[in-house]
Scaffold this motif. Sequence first.
Motif, PDB file in Angstrom:
ATOM      1  N   GLU A  53      -3.911 -12.749   3.566  1.00 25.27           N
ATOM      2  CA  GLU A  53      -3.175 -11.989   2.178  1.00 25.27           C
ATOM      3  C   GLU A  53      -3.171 -10.818   1.569  1.00 25.27           C
ATOM      4  OE1 GLU A  53      -2.508 -12.108  -1.979  1.00 25.27           O
ATOM      5  OE2 GLU A  53      -3.283 -13.572  -1.436  1.00 25.27           O
ATOM      6  N   THR A  54      -2.355 -10.402   1.160  1.00 25.40           N
ATOM      7  CA  THR A  54      -1.752  -8.916   1.108  1.00 25.40           C
ATOM      8  C   THR A  54      -1.904  -8.380  -0.136  1.00 25.40           C
ATOM      9  OG1 THR A  54       0.873 -10.148   0.693  1.00 25.40           O
ATOM     10  CG2 THR A  54       1.178  -9.994   2.692  1.00 25.40           C
ATOM     11  N   ARG A  55      -2.155  -9.266  -0.986  1.00 28.23           N
ATOM     12  CA  ARG A  55      -2.334  -7.994  -2.991  1.00 28.23           C
ATOM     13  C   ARG A  55      -2.845  -6.640  -2.358  1.00 28.23           C
ATOM     14  NH1 ARG A  55      -2.867  -9.904  -7.414  1.00 28.23           N
ATOM     15  NH2 ARG A  55      -2.856 -12.310  -7.038  1.00 28.23           N
ATOM     16  N   GLY A  56      -4.032  -6.555  -1.097  1.00 29.54           N
ATOM     17  CA  GLY A  56      -4.966  -5.375  -1.497  1.00 29.54           C
ATOM     18  C   GLY A  56      -3.530  -4.155  -0.812  1.00 29.54           C
ATOM     19  N   HIS A  57      -2.269  -4.914  -0.115  1.00 30.22           N
ATOM     20  CA  HIS A  57      -1.245  -3.652  -0.066  1.00 30.22           C
ATOM     21  C   HIS A  57      -0.610  -3.772  -1.139  1.00 30.22           C
ATOM     22  CE1 HIS A  57      -1.155  -3.850   4.320  1.00 30.22           C
ATOM     23  NE2 HIS A  57      -1.818  -5.045   4.373  1.00 30.22           N
ATOM     24  N   ALA A  58      -0.271  -3.741  -1.819  1.00 27.54           N
ATOM     25  CA  ALA A  58       0.260  -3.817  -3.344  1.00 27.54           C
ATOM     26  C   ALA A  58      -0.380  -3.324  -3.767  1.00 27.54           C
ATOM     27  CB  ALA A  58       0.562  -5.353  -3.980  1.00 27.54           C
ATOM     28  N   ASN A  59      -2.102  -3.527  -4.369  1.00 22.49           N
ATOM     29  CA  ASN A  59      -2.615  -2.519  -5.276  1.00 22.49           C
ATOM     30  C   ASN A  59      -2.823  -1.249  -4.114  1.00 22.49           C
ATOM     31  OD1 ASN A  59      -3.198  -4.463  -6.922  1.00 22.49           O
ATOM     32  ND2 ASN A  59      -5.272  -5.326  -5.291  1.00 22.49           N
ATOM     33  N   LEU A  60      -2.968  -1.353  -3.412  1.00 24.70           N
ATOM     34  CA  LEU A  60      -2.661   0.614  -2.519  1.00 24.70           C
ATOM     35  C   LEU A  60      -1.863   1.125  -3.106  1.00 24.70           C
ATOM     36  CD1 LEU A  60      -3.901   2.779  -1.477  1.00 24.70           C
ATOM     37  CD2 LEU A  60      -3.215   1.767   1.185  1.00 24.70           C
ATOM     38  N   GLU A  61       0.020   1.023  -3.060  1.00 27.37           N
ATOM     39  CA  GLU A  61       0.874   1.046  -4.023  1.00 27.37           C
ATOM     40  C   GLU A  61       0.574   1.073  -5.061  1.00 27.37           C
ATOM     41  OE1 GLU A  61       5.684   0.584  -2.967  1.00 27.37           O
ATOM     42  OE2 GLU A  61       4.105  -0.943  -2.061  1.00 27.37           O
ATOM     43  N   ALA A  62      -0.500   0.029  -5.709  1.00 26.65           N
ATOM     44  CA  ALA A  62       0.097   0.761  -7.089  1.00 26.65           C
ATOM     45  C   ALA A  62      -0.944   2.054  -7.432  1.00 26.65           C
ATOM     46  CB  ALA A  62       0.059  -0.423  -7.974  1.00 26.65           C
ATOM     47  N   SER A  63      -1.451   2.032  -6.949  1.00 26.34           N
ATOM     48  CA  SER A  63      -2.543   3.158  -6.921  1.00 26.34           C
ATOM     49  C   SER A  63      -1.613   4.269  -7.347  1.00 26.34           C
ATOM     50  CB  SER A  63      -3.492   3.167  -6.406  1.00 26.34           C
ATOM     51  OG  SER A  63      -3.653   3.045  -4.946  1.00 26.34           O
ATOM     52  N   GLN A  64      -0.516   4.149  -5.655  1.00 25.03           N
ATOM     53  CA  GLN A  64      -0.321   5.592  -5.649  1.00 25.03           C
ATOM     54  C   GLN A  64       0.794   5.409  -6.616  1.00 25.03           C
ATOM     55  OE1 GLN A  64       0.270   5.565  -1.340  1.00 25.03           O
ATOM     56  NE2 GLN A  64      -1.729   6.144  -0.730  1.00 25.03           N
ATOM     57  N   ARG A  65       2.031   4.592  -6.878  1.00 24.95           N
ATOM     58  CA  ARG A  65       2.918   4.951  -8.063  1.00 24.95           C
ATOM     59  C   ARG A  65       2.834   4.507  -8.962  1.00 24.95           C
ATOM     60  NH1 ARG A  65       8.057   0.945  -5.954  1.00 24.95           N
ATOM     61  NH2 ARG A  65       9.991   1.585  -7.996  1.00 24.95           N
ATOM     62  N   PRO A  66       3.201   5.542 -10.129  1.00 30.25           N
ATOM     63  CA  PRO A  66       2.678   5.065 -11.386  1.00 30.25           C
ATOM     64  C   PRO A  66       3.234   4.150 -11.655  1.00 30.25           C
ATOM     65  CG  PRO A  66       1.967   7.160 -10.889  1.00 30.25           C
ATOM     66  CD  PRO A  66       2.619   6.803  -9.867  1.00 30.25           C
TER      67      PRO A  66
END
Length: 288
Positions: A53-66
Motif C-alpha cells: 500500500e502506498t497511501r502512506g507516501h501520499a499522506n507524507l507528501e500531502a503533509s509537506q505540500r499544502p
Amino acid sequence: MGLNEAAGYGAVALTAWLTGLIAARAGLRPEPFFLGLAYAGLGLGLSSLAVRETRGHANLEASQRPVAVARPAAPGTEAGTEAERPTLPAVFALTSLREPALSAACQAGMVNNLNDGLAWGLLPVFFARHHLSVEAIGVLAAAYPAIWGLGQLLTGPLSDRLGRKPLITWGMWLQAAALAATATLRGYPAWLAAAALLGVGTAMVYPTLLAAIGDVAHPRWRASAVGVYRLWRDAGFAIGALLAGTVADLLGMAAAIWTVAGLTAASGVIVAIRMDETLHLPVPASRP
C-alpha cells in the motif's frame, strides 16, 4: 513513470512477438491465449502478495505540500475531513478544462492514443495493400512498441532534467512527422524508419504526460486527476479507430494517415501554447 511504462510497453512488444511464434506453430486458437491467461494469473499473484500500500507516501507528501500549492487551489472542497479534498466533479472540470497544464495534457494524451489506434488498426492493412509479407508487417508492428517501451527508460529521466513541456511538445511533433513519412514514403526500410521515429515520439510523450499530472495535482486528489486524464487518454484508442476507419473508407488510407498526422501536429501546438512548465512546482524535501 518511465520505468513503469517501459515495463508495460516492453511487455506489449515481447508478447506480440511471442504470440506470433506460438500462432505460427500451433494455430491462432487457443494456444496463444494461454500466454494471456498466465499473465493474468501472475499479475493477480504479484498484486496480492508483493505490492504494498502506498497511501502512506501520499499522506507524507500531502503533509509537506499544502493544498494551496496545487494550481489553482482546489475548488469545491469538502471541509471537515482530514485535509481539504475537491469533489470528483470539481476534479473532472479542473483536469479536463480549467487548469491549463492538466487540460493540455488530457488532449495530448487523447491524440497520442488516437494515432496509436491508427498504428494498430490501419497501418498493418496499409502495409498489406502495398504487398509486404506477414513477417515484415509483424516486424513493423513490433518495432514501434519496442522502441516506445525501451525509449521511456531514457525519456522519463530526461523529463526530470529538461522539463515536461519540451518532451511533450516535440514528442507530438515527431509522431506527426513519422505518420506523414509513412503516408508519403514507400518501401520496407522507409516504413521501418518511420515506425522507429513514431516509437521515439511516443516514448517522449507517454511517461511525461503522467508526470505532469503528478506535478500539478495535489496528493489528496492526484489519483482522481490521473483517472480523469486516463479517461481522455484511453478514449483516444476508440476515437482513433473510428476516425481512421471512416476517413479511410471515404478518402483512402493515405488520407486517413494524413488526417491523424495533422491532428497530432495540432495537439503539439496546443501544448506549446497552453501548457506551462510543471516541473518547477514545489515538491517535498524528503527523499523517497
